[in-house]
Design a protein around this motif. Sequence first.
Motif, short mmCIF file in Angstrom:
data_model
loop_
_atom_site.label_atom_id
_atom_site.label_comp_id
_atom_site.label_asym_id
_atom_site.label_seq_id
_atom_site.Cartn_x
_atom_site.Cartn_y
_atom_site.Cartn_z
N ASP A 1 0.86 -1.17 0.00
CA ASP A 1 0.00 0.00 0.00
C ASP A 1 0.90 1.23 0.00
O ASP A 1 1.99 1.21 0.58
CB ASP A 1 -0.87 -0.02 1.26
N LYS A 2 0.47 2.29 -0.66
CA LYS A 2 1.21 3.55 -0.65
C LYS A 2 0.61 4.45 0.41
O LYS A 2 -0.59 4.76 0.36
CB LYS A 2 1.13 4.26 -2.01
N LYS A 3 1.41 4.86 1.38
CA LYS A 3 0.92 5.74 2.43
C LYS A 3 1.74 7.03 2.44
O LYS A 3 2.93 7.02 2.09
CB LYS A 3 1.08 5.08 3.80
N ARG A 4 1.10 8.11 2.85
CA ARG A 4 1.84 9.36 3.03
C ARG A 4 2.88 9.14 4.12
O ARG A 4 2.57 8.56 5.15
CB ARG A 4 0.90 10.48 3.44
N ARG A 5 4.08 9.63 3.88
CA ARG A 5 5.13 9.40 4.86
C ARG A 5 4.79 10.03 6.21
O ARG A 5 5.20 9.53 7.25
CB ARG A 5 6.48 9.91 4.35
N THR A 6 4.03 11.11 6.21
CA THR A 6 3.67 11.76 7.47
C THR A 6 2.64 10.96 8.26
O THR A 6 2.41 11.24 9.42
CB THR A 6 3.10 13.17 7.21
N GLU A 7 2.01 9.96 7.62
CA GLU A 7 0.99 9.16 8.28
C GLU A 7 1.44 7.75 8.60
O GLU A 7 0.64 6.91 9.01
CB GLU A 7 -0.27 9.12 7.41
N LEU A 8 2.74 7.47 8.44
CA LEU A 8 3.25 6.14 8.75
C LEU A 8 3.07 5.86 10.24
O LEU A 8 3.39 6.70 11.07
CB LEU A 8 4.74 6.03 8.42
N SER A 9 2.59 4.67 10.54
CA SER A 9 2.48 4.27 11.94
C SER A 9 3.76 3.55 12.34
O SER A 9 4.58 3.18 11.49
CB SER A 9 1.28 3.35 12.13
N PHE A 10 3.91 3.30 13.62
CA PHE A 10 5.06 2.54 14.09
C PHE A 10 4.99 1.11 13.55
O PHE A 10 6.02 0.52 13.21
CB PHE A 10 5.13 2.55 15.62
N GLU A 11 3.79 0.57 13.44
CA GLU A 11 3.63 -0.78 12.88
C GLU A 11 4.06 -0.80 11.41
O GLU A 11 4.70 -1.76 10.96
CB GLU A 11 2.18 -1.26 13.00
#
Length: 162
Positions: free
Chosen positions: A100-110
């Motif tokens: 999945d592509k996620k915004r880097r600012t929204e990356l979770s620790f998981e």
Amino acid sequence: MSNLELREFHSFLEGVIEETSREQRFSIEQVVGIILSKHPQRLDRIKNEVMALGLRALVRNNCRAKVSSTNNGADMFGHYHVGKRVSVPYKDEKGKLRWDKKRRTELSFEDLDEIIARWDDRRPKQSRDRKDFDDISRRAAPYRDVARTIGEALEMAERDGR
């Protein structure tokens, strides 16, 4: 566009490339210029496919870009080699590995843990990306219990001088 038309255009394109590279060094700009000026009818037949290809390339390039033009605040990822969108592994409902592509600012620790775990499955050669994600993980670690995202944790680390 049919597969026949696509194969035909690829053959045509190969011929233009060969012809132009015989006379001088290969130049993408020259090939594009020749197609646009001398063969617009060929391009007209496949313009929707060409536009879709071009848009996909622009989207990929934008996702890989390091600097955001829409970011209003300080960029906590600015000195890392991390694109604006990051591929994050996950398992689908059948247990198959997907990305999945996620915004880097929204990356979770998981998410960060999963990215690093995928690298642990690979050969030991460390890439620049791996070094950056390892550094991000190290800097964000003290804030795992208080930050919602990696971006927030990096802001806290910056604030605390870490």
